[in-house]
Design a protein around this motif. Structure first.
Motif, mmCIF file in Angstrom:
data_model
loop_
_atom_site.group_PDB
_atom_site.id
_atom_site.type_symbol
_atom_site.label_atom_id
_atom_site.label_comp_id
_atom_site.label_asym_id
_atom_site.label_seq_id
_atom_site.Cartn_x
_atom_site.Cartn_y
_atom_site.Cartn_z
ATOM 1 N N ARG A 84 0.754 -1.152 0.136
ATOM 2 C CA ARG A 84 0.254 0.284 0.136
ATOM 3 C C ARG A 84 0.358 1.071 0.252
ATOM 4 O O ARG A 84 0.599 2.494 -0.406
ATOM 5 N N THR A 85 2.287 0.853 0.696
ATOM 6 C CA THR A 85 3.136 2.532 0.514
ATOM 7 C C THR A 85 3.868 2.170 0.023
ATOM 8 O O THR A 85 4.474 3.283 -0.798
ATOM 9 N N PHE A 86 4.354 1.477 -0.988
ATOM 10 C CA PHE A 86 5.022 1.468 -2.265
ATOM 11 C C PHE A 86 4.882 1.104 -3.100
ATOM 12 O O PHE A 86 3.610 -0.056 -3.034
ATOM 13 N N ASP A 87 5.432 1.288 -4.395
ATOM 14 C CA ASP A 87 5.219 0.960 -5.669
ATOM 15 C C ASP A 87 5.778 -0.411 -6.082
ATOM 16 O O ASP A 87 7.287 0.038 -5.935
ATOM 17 N N LEU A 88 5.311 -2.056 -6.110
ATOM 18 C CA LEU A 88 6.258 -2.381 -6.366
ATOM 19 C C LEU A 88 5.973 -2.908 -8.097
ATOM 20 O O LEU A 88 6.763 -4.210 -7.891
ATOM 21 N N GLY A 89 5.790 -2.566 -8.999
ATOM 22 C CA GLY A 89 5.220 -2.552 -9.950
ATOM 23 C C GLY A 89 3.724 -3.586 -9.900
ATOM 24 O O GLY A 89 3.544 -4.247 -9.351
ATOM 25 N N LYS A 90 4.546 -4.566 -11.206
ATOM 26 C CA LYS A 90 3.116 -5.986 -11.479
ATOM 27 C C LYS A 90 3.687 -6.860 -10.080
ATOM 28 O O LYS A 90 4.516 -7.364 -10.124
ATOM 29 N N VAL A 91 2.496 -7.510 -9.603
ATOM 30 C CA VAL A 91 3.123 -8.685 -8.615
ATOM 31 C C VAL A 91 2.263 -9.832 -9.151
ATOM 32 O O VAL A 91 0.651 -9.264 -9.033
ATOM 33 N N ARG A 92 2.740 -10.888 -9.128
ATOM 34 C CA ARG A 92 1.724 -11.764 -9.566
ATOM 35 C C ARG A 92 2.446 -12.541 -8.396
ATOM 36 O O ARG A 92 3.266 -13.130 -7.515
ATOM 37 N N GLY A 93 1.221 -13.510 -7.678
ATOM 38 C CA GLY A 93 0.808 -14.660 -6.622
ATOM 39 C C GLY A 93 -0.359 -13.107 -5.579
ATOM 40 O O GLY A 93 -0.066 -12.217 -5.994
ATOM 41 N N SER A 94 0.125 -13.681 -4.422
ATOM 42 C CA SER A 94 -0.136 -12.914 -3.368
ATOM 43 C C SER A 94 0.987 -12.292 -2.350
ATOM 44 O O SER A 94 1.182 -13.386 -1.751
ATOM 45 N N LEU A 95 0.816 -10.906 -1.721
ATOM 46 C CA LEU A 95 1.426 -10.533 -0.752
ATOM 47 C C LEU A 95 0.479 -10.900 0.324
ATOM 48 O O LEU A 95 2.000 -10.541 1.618
ATOM 49 N N ASN A 96 -0.171 -11.275 0.779
ATOM 50 C CA ASN A 96 -1.384 -11.870 2.084
ATOM 51 C C ASN A 96 -1.292 -12.567 2.203
ATOM 52 O O ASN A 96 -1.188 -13.131 3.046
#
Length: 853
Positions: free
Chosen positions: A592-604
């Motif tokens: 939510r605070t950093f632009d990580l670009g395209k995310v594949r999968g789930s950080l949750n």
């Protein structure tokens, strides 16, 4: 040959001023090189002595056997050892004493409320060891800490922070701890180890604040009994130590500490100075060569008469080289004395700027004297070789005709050769930075570009001087036209004179462009990756600082103005056998605070056994979501982690992300390096920042900055680097200035009759001075413009090559204001170089000048 020597000596006596500039150029270059070597030897010997004195009573050190080293770091991270080992060690025959040694990061707050140190050297804390033979610090004032909250600090830290015995302050560990100073200490007889800060605590406080838990220590220090050698002690200790724990001798520990200082500071520092010594000597080479070219050209008739009287080519060449040898040897020998003086001056200066030189005499080794002497002589003789050979080729009939310094101008061969070199340089460089990224190809192209500039100098000088001197015709009238025509008279001389300044300006421009590009890269990185409103951060460069409390992010998160606050901690582990830095954080808040670009999968879904990796790193490791990676931590445990997410950008988030729950079992002293904060809608940056500051004040008063301020402070180390670079390159510009002044002085000697005629037909002294000064400015302008062009090109090459060799994306930036300042300094150097020759020209006696042959 004896006749050649006598002739050379008499010529030097008669024309001492001709070689004054050459002498100074060699002297300055050799002095800088010799001073650098002597200073490096002295620092190395001083630290050897300091560490030897400080650890002389430690005969063995017990520590964890394995260390995890991440890329870019020389010192690895080791697992703590159990303090329970002390009892086992004490029972070993030959052990006189054994104490736990606890070390960690701890930063004191000074009397002014600001942290002490942290902009480079480490800020250390540890347990105060009562055994004076095992403690590298010696109590100089006060007493040792006896109860919780009492500390001893090194005297240098107390002085810098305005602290004294009895003062209460805060120690960041990184959690703020209120402490009372009860003693001041020295290290190896000094007020501290350079600018490293140290705070000694009670053992229980050190375990509480610097270790993951009680009963742990960084290592154990052991003192041997009478008659037991260090090696014998280690041999006795080794069998009783558990698996994964080792013992090394005190001497080996001292050598490791010295090597650490050498690799992290001394080698980098002395290498930097040696690079600039090389630049100074390169600039000096052009000045020296130009002096000998002019001197040989002015003595064409004299050499021709010698040939006509029977002197051979070899004798004339030998005579010229003998003169060069005398200048080379005397200037280089004087440079050695100057180098010792420079080192002595730095030894006195360093304590004044906060970096104590270790006490002791200067160390002057044979190599530190022989190498600069040899380099100075070789540079001088190499610069004089071609002019000497040209002198030997002087025809006897040349004595019967008028000669000029430069009759041929720029040849077609030179133009074709220079153009070919330029084309080759461009092709190699573009290949090395765009087609197939390669530092080697880019460097080769840069060297070829430098050679092309030097070869094309006489070709370009005619056009450049006409263009640059065009405004002089309108602004200065006849004086301006004469200055321009004098600069045009000898393209080779003008180019050779300007080349020395061109090299200096090119190197300054190169670092200016590269520094601006690094700043632009940092701005780009923060703008692209950091989506928060304010950042709470630690120092952006160096090893100092204690980090931020891991509890700070949670405290900020509870503010009504804050939407998201996320802390970024740092861990280390071996990923499939390779040491890597880990970012320890809350993955959802991170997204939510950093632009990580395209995310594949789930950080949750990371949890205690999941990991997120950048796309680039995943490609290198051949990993995809759902694959597993084996992580080995400093405590020796290995666990299998599942790759649950891949993300695109990594500049601030790092290449590997794990949760705090996954890191907690393996941590030692836990800290965050950054807390990023996003405000709720409708909350102004000023109001939100003020609220965050109030909370941060309870955690040691770390700095709270807006996004723009954070980007600017992150580039603070670049400004320090550029300041040092400019200071060092001032020597190269000084040598170039001497070269211009020397060339003009020799040219005035050549044009004595012409100047006398100008004065006879009505030119005033002020007009004559102005003419010579403007000629100097034109030569400097040619060198400055060429240096700016070359430096900008080489800066672009360096940025593009760094971009290709790094995972980070570099931004190229041309700083117009800084380059304008560089150009102004170059022109000012030209005007300054022309002052003395102009005054000398104006003092010429008109009648004597007209009568001069």
């Amino acid at each position: 040959m004896n006749a050649s020597v006598r002739l050379s000596v008499s010529s030097l006596r008669a024309h001492k001023r001709r070689f004054a500039g050459t002498f100074l150029a060699v002297f300055l270059g050799v002095s800088f090189l010799a001073g650098t070597l002597v200073m490096g030897d002295t620092l190395r010997a001083g630290f050897d002595t300091m560490f030897g004195n400080a650890t002389g009573g430690t005969d063995a050190v017990i520590r964890s056997a394995g260390a995890i080293t991440t890329p870019g770091e020389s010192q690895g991270v080791r697992e703590p050892v159990s303090t329970g080992l002390v009892r086992t060690v004490e029972r070993v025959p030959g052990v006189a004493a054994a104490v736990p040694d606890i070390q960690g990061a701890g930063q004191l707050i000074g009397a002014d409320g600001k942290p002490i140190g942290g902009q480079g050297p480490p800020t250390l804390a540890g347990n105060w060891i009562d055994d004076p033979k095992l403690n590298p610090y010696r109590l100089a004032e006060g007493r040792a800490p006896e109860k919780s909250g009492e500390v001893v600090v090194n005297r240098g830290t107390a002085d810098r922070g305005g602290l004294k015995i009895g003062d209460r302050t805060v120690l960041r560990t990184p959690d703020p701890v209120e402490v009372t100073i009860v003693g001041l200490a020295t290290f190896g007889g000094e007020d501290g180890m350079a600018q490293v800060t140290f705070t000694g605590m009670t053992r229980s406080d050190a375990e509480k604040y610097l270790m993951a838990g009680p009963g742990e220590a960084s290592g154990i220090q052991v003192r041997a009994g009478p008659g037991v050698s260090q090696r014998e002690l280690v041999d006795r200790l080794t069998p009783v130590l558990p698996k994964g724990v080792e013992a090394i001798t005190g001497q080996e520990s001292t050598e490791e500490n010295t090597d650490m200082i050498s690799s992290q500071f001394l080698s980098v520092f002395t290498t930097l100075l040696l690079v600039f010594s090389g630049v100074a000597l390169l600039v000096a080479t052009f000045s020296i060569h130009n002096t000998f070219v002019i001197v040989v050209a002015q003595r064409t008739r004299e050499n021709a008469l010698l040939r006509a009287l029977g002197a051979s080519r070899r004798q004339v060449t030998a005579s010229a080289l003998t003169e060069a040898s005398v200048v080379a040897v005397t200037a280089s020998a004087a440079g050695l004395a100057g180098g010792i003086g420079i080192a002595a001056g730095l030894q006195a200066l360093f304590p004044a700027i906060g970096f104590p030189f270790p006490e002791g005499d200067l160390v002057v080794s044979a190599l530190s004297m022989a190498l600069p002497l040899a380099v100075g002589i070789v540079v001088c003789l190499a610069s004089a070789l071609l002019p000497a050979v040209r002198a030997g080729r002087t025809a006897p009939l040349a004595a019967l005709r008028e000669t000029a310094v430069d009759q041929s101008g720029a040849s077609r061969v030179r133009a074709v050769t220079g153009a070919g070199l330029a084309a080759l340089a461009l092709a190699v460089t573009l290949t090395g930075v765009l087609v197939s990224p390669s530092i080697l190809l880019a460097g080769t192209g840069a060297v070829l570009a430098l050679a092309a500039f030097v070869v094309l100098g006489p070709v370009a000088s005619t056009t450049a001087v006409r263009v640059l001197g065009g405004p002089l015709d309108r602004l200065r009238g006849v004086t301006g036209r004469l200055a321009r025509r004098n600069a045009l008279r000898s393209p080779k001389r003008t180019a050779a004179t300007a080349s020395a300044l061109m090299i200096g300006v090119a190197v300054v421009s190169l670092f200016t462009v590269f520094g601006a590009s690094l700043k632009a890269t940092m701005d780009q990185t923060v703008s692209r990756s950091f989506a928060g409103d304010v950042a709470v951060s630690t120092p952006s460069f160096g090893a100092g600082g204690s980090g931020l409390s891991p509890r700070l992010a949670a405290a900020v998160q509870r503010l009504p103005e804050v939407d998201t606050a996320v802390g970024l901690g740092r861990g280390v582990a071996e990923v499939d056998g390779v040491g890597r830095a880990l970012t320890v954080t809350d993955p959802l808040a991170l997204e939510r605070t950093f632009d990580l670009g395209k995310v594949r999968g789930s950080l949750n879904d990371l949890g205690p056994d999941g990991i997120a990796i950048t796309e680039k790193e995943a490609d290198k490791q051949h990993l995809a979501p759902g694959d597993t990676a084996r992580l080995t931590f400093t405590d020796g445990t290995s666990r299998t982690f599942t790759v649950r997410a891949l993300y695109g950008q990594s500049e601030l988030a790092g290449e590997y992300v794990i949760t705090r729950a996954a890191w907690a079992p393996h941590r030692t002293q836990d800290s965050d390096t950054l807390v990023a904060v996003s405000f709720k809608d409708g909350v102004s940056t000023a109001a939100g920042k003020a609220a965050v500051k109030k909370v941060a004040a309870q955690y040691g008063k770390p700095e709270v900055q807006t996004r723009d301020e954070y980007a600017q402070s992150s580039a603070g180390g670049i400004d320090m680097m550029l300041t040092l670079v400019y200071a060092l390159l001032a020597l190269a510009v000084l040598i170039a200035l001497l070269g211009i002044a020397n060339t003009l002085t020799l040219a005035i000697h050549e044009r004595t009759r012409e100047l006398g005629l100008l004065r006879a037909v009505g030119q005033t002294r002020s007009q004559l001075r102005a003419m010579v000064r403007w000629e100097s400015v034109l030569v400097a302008a040619f060198g400055t413009v060429g240096g700016l062009a070359l430096g900008a090109f080489l800066g672009w090459v360096l940025v593009e090559a760094s971009d290709g060799a790094s995972d980070s994306t570099f931004a190229f930036a041309m700083p117009p204001l800084q380059l304008a300042v560089v150009a102004s300094v170059g022109l000012a150097a030209g005007a300054l170089a022309g002052l003395r020759p102009a005054r000398r020209a104006a003092r010429l006696d008109v009648l004597r000048a007209i009568a001069t042959e």
